[in-house]
Motif scaffolding. Structure first.
Motif, PDB file in Angstrom:
ATOM      1  N   HIS A  81     -43.269 -58.069   3.427  1.00  0.00           N
ATOM      2  CA  HIS A  81     -43.167 -58.257   1.978  1.00  0.00           C
ATOM      3  C   HIS A  81     -41.718 -58.286   1.496  1.00  0.00           C
ATOM      4  O   HIS A  81     -41.449 -58.542   0.328  1.00  0.00           O
ATOM      5  N   ASN A  82     -40.784 -57.989   2.399  1.00  0.00           N
ATOM      6  CA  ASN A  82     -39.399 -57.825   1.969  1.00  0.00           C
ATOM      7  C   ASN A  82     -38.388 -58.706   2.698  1.00  0.00           C
ATOM      8  O   ASN A  82     -37.205 -58.621   2.434  1.00  0.00           O
TER       9      ASN A  82
ATOM     10  N   GLU B 253     -49.084 -50.165  11.990  1.00  0.00           N
ATOM     11  CA  GLU B 253     -47.688 -49.899  11.657  1.00  0.00           C
ATOM     12  C   GLU B 253     -46.713 -50.182  12.788  1.00  0.00           C
ATOM     13  O   GLU B 253     -45.680 -50.815  12.590  1.00  0.00           O
TER      14      GLU B 253
ATOM     15  N   CYS C 104     -43.041 -50.461   8.634  1.00  0.00           N
ATOM     16  CA  CYS C 104     -43.492 -50.002   7.326  1.00  0.00           C
ATOM     17  C   CYS C 104     -42.916 -48.613   7.062  1.00  0.00           C
ATOM     18  O   CYS C 104     -42.884 -47.779   7.966  1.00  0.00           O
TER      19      CYS C 104
ATOM     20  N   VAL D 157     -37.712 -50.525   2.890  1.00  0.00           N
ATOM     21  CA  VAL D 157     -38.702 -50.306   3.960  1.00  0.00           C
ATOM     22  C   VAL D 157     -38.207 -49.101   4.773  1.00  0.00           C
ATOM     23  O   VAL D 157     -37.532 -49.236   5.784  1.00  0.00           O
TER      24      VAL D 157
ATOM     25  N   TYR E  13     -43.478 -50.569  -2.153  1.00  0.00           N
ATOM     26  CA  TYR E  13     -42.582 -51.680  -1.797  1.00  0.00           C
ATOM     27  C   TYR E  13     -43.142 -52.644  -0.759  1.00  0.00           C
ATOM     28  O   TYR E  13     -42.556 -53.693  -0.512  1.00  0.00           O
ATOM     29  N   GLY E  14     -44.231 -52.270  -0.086  1.00  0.00           N
ATOM     30  CA  GLY E  14     -44.772 -53.132   0.960  1.00  0.00           C
ATOM     31  C   GLY E  14     -44.095 -52.902   2.304  1.00  0.00           C
ATOM     32  O   GLY E  14     -43.267 -52.001   2.466  1.00  0.00           O
ATOM     33  N   ASN E  15     -44.490 -53.756   3.269  1.00  0.00           N
ATOM     34  CA  ASN E  15     -43.982 -53.637   4.637  1.00  0.00           C
ATOM     35  C   ASN E  15     -42.809 -54.607   4.796  1.00  0.00           C
ATOM     36  O   ASN E  15     -42.397 -55.270   3.843  1.00  0.00           O
TER      37      ASN E  15
ATOM     38  N   HIS F 213     -48.832 -41.477   6.486  1.00  0.00           N
ATOM     39  CA  HIS F 213     -48.979 -42.251   5.245  1.00  0.00           C
ATOM     40  C   HIS F 213     -50.386 -42.225   4.647  1.00  0.00           C
ATOM     41  O   HIS F 213     -51.127 -43.215   4.713  1.00  0.00           O
TER      42      HIS F 213
ATOM     43  N   ARG G 289     -42.780 -45.390   1.804  1.00  0.00           N
ATOM     44  CA  ARG G 289     -43.006 -45.829   0.419  1.00  0.00           C
ATOM     45  C   ARG G 289     -43.609 -47.240   0.357  1.00  0.00           C
ATOM     46  O   ARG G 289     -43.409 -47.970  -0.613  1.00  0.00           O
ATOM     47  N   SER G 290     -44.355 -47.592   1.408  1.00  0.00           N
ATOM     48  CA  SER G 290     -44.903 -48.957   1.436  1.00  0.00           C
ATOM     49  C   SER G 290     -45.899 -49.190   0.311  1.00  0.00           C
ATOM     50  O   SER G 290     -46.102 -50.325  -0.113  1.00  0.00           O
TER      51      SER G 290
ATOM     52  N   ARG H 206     -51.752 -52.247   5.466  1.00  0.00           N
ATOM     53  CA  ARG H 206     -51.181 -51.960   6.775  1.00  0.00           C
ATOM     54  C   ARG H 206     -51.954 -52.683   7.872  1.00  0.00           C
ATOM     55  O   ARG H 206     -52.903 -52.145   8.445  1.00  0.00           O
TER      56      ARG H 206
END
Ligand code: FAD
Ligand code: SF4
Ligand code: SF4
Length: 1024
Positions: free
Chosen positions: A170-171, A487, A158, A139, A165-167, A444, A161-162, A224
């Motif tokens: 997500h991680n 974001e 975020c 992230v 990979y997501g925000n 983004h 590269r979300s 987002r």
């Protein structure tokens, strides 16, 4: 929920709170107004004075602090880097800063690819530790050098590269957190949960099930969306599922909760393999609309990032010396018109060949879209990294605008579906124009979240315009089915829009969630639930009532005393900005709290923070303290706020390295501000004996060296410990330091040599047989009296290369008319006076030198210096001392020896035959040299020594910083600064030459590593 206490009531609890924290914890407690003021702001437009600030050393400290605060009904506000843009990290609360002590790895599980960390861990530090395992936490927020994992989770941050990979949501795999009742709960997989976490999970599930249709209807279907709480964990609405297996993870309820539900103790994160290869295609667009419209097609190629930089930002970057070269590598033709926009399209993966194919597909796609030849391919890692740095600096580049109008965050991260991006940005641009402002767009494009901040003047009509623009922007977001908060979080600027986004039923459910977690409103009240109006000026950092105290600064700050035009961004003439502090206050207010100075990478800023990790020893902390002082918010009674003890407290460890001048994105120049402080402070308290000894060194150096036997006598101090001790007791000069060695034979002793180096500007301007003009070489006090060998070496090198050299020395008539420097026949830059706060004396001394040099500079004669701190005084401080044009002309011609020689070499004019090196060369740059980008020429020059293969020591300030490292009260910090990387690097290379231009740097190296570093002039001379 209980009503939060009024500020007055909170202040009553302050002393009790502090007393108990001191008694019952091991953490650091701060209740003075300056310390609280340094925690009153984040990177938003808001300000709220904390009740107290607490730096816990252990988990137990935090648990106790939460309990004590709850008992005293003082709210608790968790804080990481304080880089939030929306005011979520401001509040009248006990602010608990995790970033100093609470930042360790708890557990790394390589098999599972997970890591557990404490919340104060900084993202860059985490990723640096993971690199050896081929892993990273992906992230990748722009503030990676400052953002903490706790703060990132608090905001559901975020990265660029979300799309891949997501925000944060997500991680994050799990969070252990303290609840408001002091209990620790483990939030993770719902199915396996137990205890308080399960109870809370069940409660939220009940709400979510009941509101399922509302959730479907009101949660935006974009990746987002960070507004409110993630009630949709039970009925996911995000484009990217929160979990890979569709399970519910209760920690996701806490992600994005902005410290309002629970206090994170540790966070479990999902790690990703570091991509083996990356390629970048930079698409140049002549039309902004076309760029926006193309994003939806580009994402179909599977990039890991698609980031926008618009024309204004490209132009701003091109006008910034740090970014110019890099941004131009992204342009198809740097010599033609700047494109309206560029998109940075990144592909990453295991095989380089496959990525090159992707790059080719991008070029083909752009051809199909009518833009053949619009892609600059970048397959090498170096140029890609540099370009990403410029993109990451986007907001900071924009914030460098001088004047009261600033780009303001409030609709800066709305997210819309990609199909509507072009129409949305066009319509919003029209809205800005309607309100007499303009937006600069970046970030983004891959996920429809473009950053844009209209320029508003919050001291005047900014609040009204902010409201009007927000209303219209929200209509557009609704029209295009986007997310209003995409974001940076809700905080104070978007809290009131949560109910607009989700409707009354979900808003009510969010309140119920808050009540279930924190019924007494302990954690960060007023955020997400019951937020104030975004334009309530009582929360502003610069409310209309903000007033600066009238003040006559010692230096000329008129360049900052301007206003700007929000549409053209043009600034008014210097001195017209209406600042009662004549521009000093506006220069201080350039700090927007983005926290970029909280960094530990290869550059220099900010050495005192690097060793202390204290906000007060950070450029941001200093700027905030100055701002509060200059606007009379420090409660200073009868003394000058600028010269007050509160300001002294923050300036104490500023080593005036000038790194912030270059590295702070908005150009906060704390070294000059320290001169202002010293002038005001010394006026109040008077000068110490040590100040006088340092300040007048250039005056009495000649007397000492000319009295037979006196140099030897004074040098005994370095060999007889009790004398050093006595001096420490009398003057505060550390007995642990050796002092520069006095000599009876100095540079000035050789009269014949001096006379032989006297030339008029006309004489130097006439080329000699080799076709060379002459140069001026400054014989500064340090090299002339203590290290004559450097001047001799420089003379030798310059003469060998065929230059005639003029050495400035006062003639008798010049000497008689002046008062300050009467004992000395030598010119001086006034640095030692500046270091002691004697600005008038410095002006007089430096003015004489500038007068002498101006006729040479006007004839285009290079003015060469050896000692960086002296030379750069001529280039820098001389410009703010009221000397006018002549100082500017001199400044343009002033350069270090290596800058001159390297530039001559570049144009093929340097005629030096250098022998091969027998030893490797390590180079340490002086801070001022780094600040003026004069390290590269030194390296280029050293590369001319055959086989030299010079290596640059990646270091911050050496810690000596003029007299700082000699001062008894600073000796420990001085050594710590040197031990950060300079001395360890030197020790690792016992056989190398160590080259350092700064006299105090050489001293530190000698004292700390017992190695004799040499000036670059000496190493060149040794290879002739
Ligand atoms: C120039 C600039 C660029 C930025 N770029 C990005 C970007 O690319 N992407 C992005 O998402 N954001 C960005 N931001 C916003 C900000 O940097 C990020 O949100 C960052 O993750 C915040 O981290 P922090 O440590 O500074 O958090 P802080 O501001 O200190 O805290 C953030 C929130 O988390 C809460 N919190 C902190 N610690 C805890 C804890 N232990 N328990 C519970 N709650 C806690 C705080 O109370 C607060 O509400 C940017 C900001 C700036 C100034
Ligand atoms: S001093 Fe500069 S780098 Fe530090 S927070 Fe302020 S603006 Fe940012
Ligand atoms: S001059 Fe150096 S020490 Fe002082 S604030 Fe700037 S970076 Fe920090």
């Amino acid at each position: 929920m209980n009503k939060p206490l009024e500020l007055k009531e909170l202040i009553i609890h302050k002393e009790q709170l502090a007393k108990r924290l001191r008694q019952e914890t091991s953490g650091e407690v701060m209740t003075d107004i300056a310390s609280r003021g340094r925690y009153a702001t984040d990177a938003s437009i808001y300000q709220a004075m904390p009740v107290a600030v607490f730096m816990p050393k252990t988990a137990e400290d935090i648990a106790s602090a939460i309990q004590i605060a709850a008992e005293l009904k003082v709210p608790v506000l968790a804080r990481g880097g304080g880089t939030s843009q929306c005011g979520q990290t401001t509040g009248a609360a006990l602010v608990i800063d995790n970033s100093k002590y609470f930042r360790s790895t708890v557990d790394l599980n390589l098999d599972k690819g997970t890591i557990d960390v404490e919340p104060g861990m900084v993202l860059d530090h985490l990723n640096a530790s993971l690199k050896q395992h081929g892993l990273w936490f992906p992230v990748d927020v722009s503030t990676a050098g400052q953002a903490t994992i706790g703060g990132m989770a608090g905001n559901n941050s975020c990265g660029s590269r979300s799309i891949a990979y997501g925000n944060m949501v997500h991680n994050v795999l799990g969070i252990d957190a303290w609840l408001a009742n002091g209990q620790i709960a483990q939030f993770g997989n719902y199915a396996n949960s137990s205890g308080a976490a399960k109870q809370l999970g069940d409660f939220v599930k009940g709400l979510a099930d009941k509101l399922h249709p509302e959730i479907e209807a009101h949660f935006p279907k974009v990746l987002r969306r960070v507004a409110g709480y993630n009630l949709d964990v039970f009925h996911p609405q995000s484009e990217l599922p929160y979990t890979q297996d569709g399970s519910v993870n209760l920690s996701h309820l806490l992600v994005g909760s902005e410290g309002t539900l629970a206090y994170f103790k540790s966070l479990q994160l999902k790690l990703a393999p570091l991509p083996q290869h990356k390629v970048l295609g930079v698409v140049n667009f002549a039309s902004f609309f076309k760029a926006m419209d193309s994003a939806q097609h580009i994402v179909k190629l599977g990039p890991t990032a698609v980031e926008l930089v618009d024309r204004t930002m490209i132009d701003l970057a091109r006008s910034n010396p740090s970014f110019k070269k890099t941004i131009e590598t992204a342009l198809i033709n740097p010599h033609s018109q700047t494109p309206e926009a560029i998109l940075l399209v990144e592909f990453s993966g295991e095989s380089h060949a496959t990525l090159l194919d992707k790059l080719k597909s991008l070029q083909d796609l752009m051809g199909d879209l009518g833009l053949p030849g619009s892609v600059v391919p970048m397959s090498d890692a170096g140029p890609q990294k540099n370009l990403w740095e410029v993109r990451k600096a986007g907001l900071n580049i924009m914030m460098s605008l001088k004047g009261d109008g600033k780009p303001v965050s409030f609709i800066e991260d709305c997210a819309v579906p990609l199909e509507s991006l072009a129409e949305y940005t066009e319509a919003l641009t029209d809205v800005f124009a309607k309100y007499g402002s303009r937006g600069t767009w970046y970030a983004h494009a891959s996920v429809g979240t473009l950053h844009v901040r209209p320029i508003l003047d919050m001291r005047r009509d900014g609040a009204a315009k902010m409201r009007a623009v927000a209303e219209e922007a929200s209509e557009l977001v609704r029209k295009y089915k986007g997310a209003y908060s995409g974001e940076h979080g809700d905080g104070l600027c978007r809290g009131e829009w949560i109910s607009w986004q989700f409707g009354p039923k979900i808003t009510e459910a969010l309140t119920e969630i808050k009540n279930a977690f924190d019924s007494k409103g302990l954690f960060n009240p007023g955020k997400i639930i019951d937020p104030p109006k975004m334009d309530d000026s009582s929360y502003f950092r610069y409310p209309p009532s903000y007033k600066v105290i009238p003040l006559l600064p010692a230096l000329d700050w008129s360049a900052w005393n301007v206003q700007n035009n929000p549409v053209t961004e043009e600034t008014s003439a210097p001195g017209t900005g209406g600042d009662p502090a004549m521009g000093l206050a506006k220069a201080v207010e350039m700090c927007n709290n983005n926290g970029h100075c909280r960094k530990f990478d290869a550059e220099v800023m900010c050495p005192s923070y690097r060793v202390t990790r204290d906000e007060k020893h950070l450029t941001r902390g200093r700027a905030n303290t100055l701002r509060l002082a200059l606007s009379n918010q420090l409660d200073v009674k009868d003394e000058s706020p600028l010269g007050s003890d509160s300001v002294k407290d923050v300036m104490e460890l500023c080593v005036s390295c000038k790194a912030c001048r270059r590295e702070c994105p908005t150009g906060v120049d704390m070294a000059k501000m320290k001169i202002e402080f010293l002038a005001a402070y010394k006026k109040r308290v008077g000068h110490s004996l040590r100040d006088l000894v340092v300040a007048y060194l250039p005056n009495y150096a000649s007397i000492i060296s000319n009295i037979p036997g006196l140099p030897t006598l004074l040098n005994l101090r370095n060999h007889i410990a009790p004398i050093a001790k006595l001096q420490e007791w009398l003057m505060g000069i550390s007995a642990q330091r050796s002092l520069p060695t006095w000599r009876s034979r100095t540079f000035w002793s050789n009269k014949k040599q001096i006379t032989a180096h006297h030339f008029t500007p006309d004489q130097l301007n006439t080329p000699n047989q080799q076709g060379n003009k002459g140069v001026v070489l400054l014989a500064d006090t340090f090299n002339a009296y203590f290290e004559n060998q450097n001047l001799q070496a420089a003379l030798r090198v310059l003469k060998e290369a065929g230059y005639r050299v003029h050495i400035p020395q006062k003639n008798n008539s010049e000497n008689k008319t002046k008062t300050t420097n009467t004992c000395s026949k030598e010119f001086c830059c006034g640095r030692t006076y500046l270091a002691s706060g004697m600005v008038d004396q410095a002006k007089e001394t430096l003015g004489e030198l500038v007068d002498h040099l101006a006729p040479y500079a006007e004839k285009d004669i290079p003015i060469i210096g050896l000692e960086p701190s002296c030379l750069f005084t001529l280039k820098d401080e001389a410009l703010v001392m009221g000397f006018g044009e002549r100082a500017i002309t001199v400044s343009k011609h002033a350069q270090l020896l290596e800058e001159f020689l390297a530039s001559e070499a570049k144009v093929g004019k340097l005629n030096l035959n250098l022998k091969a090196a027998t030893r490797p060369i390590l180079f340490h740059g002086h801070c001022h040299q780094k600040s003026f980008a004069a390290v590269t020429p030194a390296m280029e020059l050293l590369k001319l020594i055959p086989g030299g293969e010079p290596k640059l020591i990646e270091s911050s300030c050496c810690g000596m910083a003029g007299s700082f490292g000699y001062e008894a009260e600073h000796i420990v910090v001085s050594k710590q600064m040197a031990e950060l990387s300079l001395l360890p690097t030197i020790r690792k290379s016992p056989d190398s030459w160590v080259v350092a231009d700064g006299t105090s740097c050489r001293h530190q190296i000698h004292d700390g590593a017992q190695r004799d570093a040499v000036h670059i002039a000496q190493i060149l001379a040794a290879h002739l």
